[in-house]
Design an enzyme around this catalytic site. Sequence first.
Site, PDB file in Angstrom:
ATOM      1  N   HIS A   1      -2.860  -1.169  -3.148  1.00  0.00           N
ATOM      2  CA  HIS A   1      -3.977  -0.259  -2.911  1.00  0.00           C
ATOM      3  C   HIS A   1      -3.844   0.969  -3.789  1.00  0.00           C
ATOM      4  O   HIS A   1      -2.934   1.792  -3.597  1.00  0.00           O
ATOM      5  CB  HIS A   1      -4.006   0.181  -1.437  1.00  0.00           C
ATOM      6  CG  HIS A   1      -4.151  -0.956  -0.474  1.00  0.00           C
ATOM      7  ND1 HIS A   1      -3.922  -0.815   0.880  1.00  0.00           N
ATOM      8  CD2 HIS A   1      -4.519  -2.259  -0.654  1.00  0.00           C
ATOM      9  CE1 HIS A   1      -4.130  -1.974   1.488  1.00  0.00           C
ATOM     10  NE2 HIS A   1      -4.494  -2.857   0.572  1.00  0.00           N
TER      11      HIS A   1
ATOM     12  N   SER B   1       0.846  -1.194   0.000  1.00  0.00           N
ATOM     13  CA  SER B   1       0.000   0.000   0.000  1.00  0.00           C
ATOM     14  C   SER B   1       0.882   1.244   0.000  1.00  0.00           C
ATOM     15  O   SER B   1       1.630   1.460  -0.944  1.00  0.00           O
ATOM     16  CB  SER B   1      -0.949  -0.031   1.204  1.00  0.00           C
ATOM     17  OG  SER B   1      -1.808   1.087   1.207  1.00  0.00           O
TER      18      SER B   1
END
Length: 365
Positions: A204, A177
Amino acid sequence: MTKVLVVDDSALVRKLFGRVLEGEADFEVAFARNGLEALKQLEAFRPDVITLDIHMPEMDGLACLDRIMLERPCPVVMVSSLTAEGAETTLEALRLGAVDFVAKPEGAVSLHMDVFAPLFIAKVRSAAGAKLKASLRLRERIRHRIGRAPVLRSPVLPLLGADGHAEGAGLVLVGTSTGGPPALEALLTPLPATFPWPIVIAQHMPASFTGPLARRLDGICQLRIEEVTRATILEPGRAYIGRGDGDVVVSRRGPDFFAAPAAPEDYPWHPSADRLVSSALLGIPASQLIGVLMTGMGNDGAAAMARLRALGGRTIAEAEETAVVWGMPGELVKAGGADWILPVQKIAEKLQQLVPFHAADTKSA
C-alpha cells in the site's frame, strides 16, 4: 488517552492537525515547531505517537527521527509530500524507524482536511498500537551508516523440465502495508538471485513512492526488483512491486506468467493484496502459488489468501512478534488461512524450503 506530539514548522498546519486530533475523545495533543523543540518534549510530554514533518528549520525531520530512535524510541508517523524527493526521504525515514507516513495535502491544506482527517486519525491510531524494537532498529541504522558491500548477482538457473520451462513453476504473492518497506527488505535481501519463482508485491503506497521503493530494494538485493508500470512477463530471480494508487494483477498465457497494472476497483487499499491473489486464482492452479501476508493495518489479503489455502495453495503470515501492526497477517491467522506463522526474518528461509531450485556454480570476479 493517547498522547500525540504534532511537529511542524507551520502554525496553520499545527492548528489544523491539532483541531482534527483534539476532536477525538481519546487523544491528548501537544505541539513543537521543529526538531529541537520535539526532542525537549520527549521527556516533558512523553508522547505515545509523534507526527513529524520532514522539512523544518534548525533540525529537520530525519535528524530529529534519528535522535528520537536513539533517545526515547516512540512510534513516528512522517508527514510527507508526494514528490519524488518526498518519496526518497520518506523511505529513508521508514528505514530509520518511522512506522508509517501520511501525505500532506497539496496546496491550501485547509481545503483538503475533510478528506485528509479520517486517514490521518487512522494512521495515528494504528501507530499508537505499533511495536518498536529499539535494539533491532539500532542495528539497522548502524548497518545502514557503514554501508553494504556491493551486491553480486549470480545468474538464475531454475530447474528445467522436459519442455524447457522451470520445473514446478509458480509465483510468490506478497501483501503488506504499514511497516512494509523494512519488512520487504527483511524478506527479499536473504533470497539468492537463483530463486526461481517470481515474486509479485502489493504494498500500500502512493504511485510516487513505489518506484523509489523498487529502486532502493534493487540496490541492496541479489534479486532484481522493479515496479510494474506496464504488462510485464515475470522472470525468475526477480521481484515486482505494483505501482501505487492502482492495483497489480497477474495472469498466465501459455507457459508464461504476466503482471500488469490495473485501474483501482472497489477495494479499500491499493495496490490491493486481495485483488492480486484473486487475479492469480482466476488462471493459475493454487498449488503453484504461495501467499505471504506481512505487517499492515486492516485486513487486505486475508480473505483471498485464506481462499488460496483452501484451494490447495500455501500461505505464510508474519508473526505478531515482528509485525509493526498485526492487522493483515493477524486476520489471516484468525481466518484459519495460514499454513505457517513466522517472524519476518524466517520467511525467506521458508520460501527457499518450499520452492525447488539450485544455486548457480559461479565464481566472483
